[in-house]
Design an enzyme around this catalytic site. Structure first.
Site, PDB file in Angstrom:
ATOM      1  N   ASP A 114       0.824  -1.217   0.000  1.00  0.00           N
ATOM      2  CA  ASP A 114       0.000   0.000   0.000  1.00  0.00           C
ATOM      3  C   ASP A 114       0.855   1.264   0.000  1.00  0.00           C
ATOM      4  O   ASP A 114       1.965   1.265   0.531  1.00  0.00           O
ATOM      5  CB  ASP A 114      -0.922  -0.027   1.229  1.00  0.00           C
ATOM      6  N   ASN A 165     -10.850  -2.432  -5.697  1.00  0.00           N
ATOM      7  CA  ASN A 165     -10.016  -1.560  -6.534  1.00  0.00           C
ATOM      8  C   ASN A 165     -10.577  -1.384  -7.953  1.00  0.00           C
ATOM      9  O   ASN A 165     -10.186  -0.462  -8.666  1.00  0.00           O
ATOM     10  CB  ASN A 165      -8.567  -2.070  -6.604  1.00  0.00           C
TER      11      ASN A 165
HETATM   12  C1  IPE Z   1      -5.555  -2.585  -0.221  1.00  0.00           C
HETATM   13  O1  IPE Z   1      -5.163  -1.292  -0.461  1.00  0.00           O
HETATM   14  C2  IPE Z   1      -5.539  -3.377  -1.501  1.00  0.00           C
HETATM   15  C3  IPE Z   1      -4.239  -3.618  -2.062  1.00  0.00           C
HETATM   16  C4  IPE Z   1      -3.082  -3.310  -1.528  1.00  0.00           C
HETATM   17  C5  IPE Z   1      -4.257  -4.279  -3.318  1.00  0.00           C
HETATM   18  P1  IPE Z   1      -6.244  -0.128  -0.696  1.00  0.00           P
HETATM   19  O2  IPE Z   1      -5.456   1.126  -0.825  1.00  0.00           O
HETATM   20  O3  IPE Z   1      -7.145  -0.478  -1.797  1.00  0.00           O
HETATM   21  O4  IPE Z   1      -7.065  -0.165   0.673  1.00  0.00           O
HETATM   22  P2  IPE Z   1      -7.867   0.983   1.425  1.00  0.00           P
HETATM   23  O5  IPE Z   1      -8.783   1.596   0.409  1.00  0.00           O
HETATM   24  O6  IPE Z   1      -6.882   1.966   1.934  1.00  0.00           O
HETATM   25  O7  IPE Z   1      -8.575   0.279   2.529  1.00  0.00           O
HETATM   26  C1  IPE Z   2      -1.361   0.196  -3.421  1.00  0.00           C
HETATM   27  O1  IPE Z   2      -1.176   1.569  -3.487  1.00  0.00           O
HETATM   28  C2  IPE Z   2      -1.615  -0.433  -4.779  1.00  0.00           C
HETATM   29  C3  IPE Z   2      -3.013  -0.817  -5.012  1.00  0.00           C
HETATM   30  C4  IPE Z   2      -3.961  -0.798  -4.125  1.00  0.00           C
HETATM   31  C5  IPE Z   2      -3.352  -1.261  -6.348  1.00  0.00           C
HETATM   32  P1  IPE Z   2      -2.395   2.574  -3.553  1.00  0.00           P
HETATM   33  O2  IPE Z   2      -2.753   2.786  -4.976  1.00  0.00           O
HETATM   34  O3  IPE Z   2      -3.509   2.116  -2.676  1.00  0.00           O
HETATM   35  O4  IPE Z   2      -1.743   3.908  -2.974  1.00  0.00           O
HETATM   36  P2  IPE Z   2      -2.360   4.884  -1.883  1.00  0.00           P
HETATM   37  O5  IPE Z   2      -2.741   4.026  -0.705  1.00  0.00           O
HETATM   38  O6  IPE Z   2      -3.530   5.541  -2.525  1.00  0.00           O
HETATM   39  O7  IPE Z   2      -1.254   5.820  -1.559  1.00  0.00           O
HETATM   40 MG    MG Z   3      -3.984   2.408  -0.727  1.00  0.00          MG
END
Ligand code: IPE
Ligand code: IPE
Ligand code: MG
Length: 241
Positions: free
Chosen positions: A16, A64
């Site tokens: 994340d 996502n």
């Molecule tokens: C969790 O991250 C999913 C992945 C790392 C693939 P998200 O960024 O989607 O989760 P939330 O929205 O912060 O809970």
């Molecule tokens: C994790 O990084 C990757 C996926 C969830 C696909 P994020 O895209 O959630 O990045 P932040 O959390 O918005 O910074």
């Molecule tokens: Mg994220």
């Protein structure tokens, strides 16, 4: 790594913070996703060096799909590219590659590439690299319940068989993780401390390590630090020691 430490069999990472990492640098979110591939490579190397047998990565959740279409398209393209680029490296290092999740939602071209890499690497035994793609814990439990019910109810005594079932382990055979040990350690980067619908069933007794760094900044040392933290934990599984 200290040879005396307890090494987890299965380490899982909720990768994340890619978007924030990019934004902090005045870049588009997708720049962070691209940079995150480097951290995948570093984690895989570190895991293999430490003797971890399964490294699983939460790459894309069912939720996502609700992100802007452009970002979703970019992530799927990145996945396709990584698959095409890494074949030799995975073979050289004895990595078995697998993707788990709701395949019905994946693009057929990507799905073909996934199937092909799974086939090519299926006899590798050094480490399993499992990518959770279009995955969520509730979806997994739901699809398992559905699959099990359909299978049993197609038999004459199926309903009675379900009624007589008394071991939850029988149910876990229908989860997409069938045959893979539950994660001993779940690492989440970016400072968030939540599961975000990840391995809800399988994570019942996982140890958690939360790391403040954003995923693109996560390196081998951070992976080893998480293993050290894991080694210091006292896992009790509800018992008295
Ligand atoms: C969790 O991250 C999913 C992945 C790392 C693939 P998200 O960024 O989607 O989760 P939330 O929205 O912060 O809970
Ligand atoms: C994790 O990084 C990757 C996926 C969830 C696909 P994020 O895209 O959630 O990045 P932040 O959390 O918005 O910074
Ligand atoms: Mg994220």
């Amino acid at each position: 790594m200290d040879n005396n430490t307890k090494i987890p069999v299965h380490v899982s990472i909720i990768m994340d913070g890619n978007g924030r990492w990019a934004r902090e640098r005045g870049q588009e979110r997708v720049f962070g996703h691209k940079k995150g591939i480097g951290s995948v490579r570093a984690s895989l190397q570190a895991a293999a060096e430490a003797g971890v047998k399964y490294l699983s990565l939460y790459a894309f959740s069912e939720e996502n799909w609700n992100r802007p279409q452009e970002e979703v398209d970019y992530l799927m393209k990145l996945m396709f590219q990584a698959i095409s680029d890494e074949v030799e490296e995975l073979m050289r290092n004895g990595v078995r590659f697998r993707v788990l999740g709701n395949r019905a939602r994946l693009n057929p071209v990507l799905l073909d590439a996934i199937r092909s890499l799974e086939e090519t690497t299926r006899d590798n035994t050094t480490i399993d690299l499992i990518i959770f793609l279009s995955y969520s814990g509730r979806w997994d439990i739901f699809q398992a319940a559905r699959k099990m019910a359909l299978e049993y109810l197609s038999r004459p005594d199926g309903a009675a068989e379900i009624e007589a079932m008394n071991d939850p382990a029988l149910f876990s055979r229908y989860l997409v993780t069938d045959g893979i040990p539950d994660p001993d350690l779940i690492i989440r980067t970016s400072g968030e401390q939540r599961l975000s619908n990840y391995l809800l069933w399988q994570g019942a007794y996982s140890e958690f390590v939360f790391v403040d760094k954003m995923w693109p900044d996560f390196g081998k040392e951070d992976f080893f630090a998480a293993l050290s933290e894991f080694a210091s934990r006292d896992r009790r599984y509800g018992k008295v020691k």
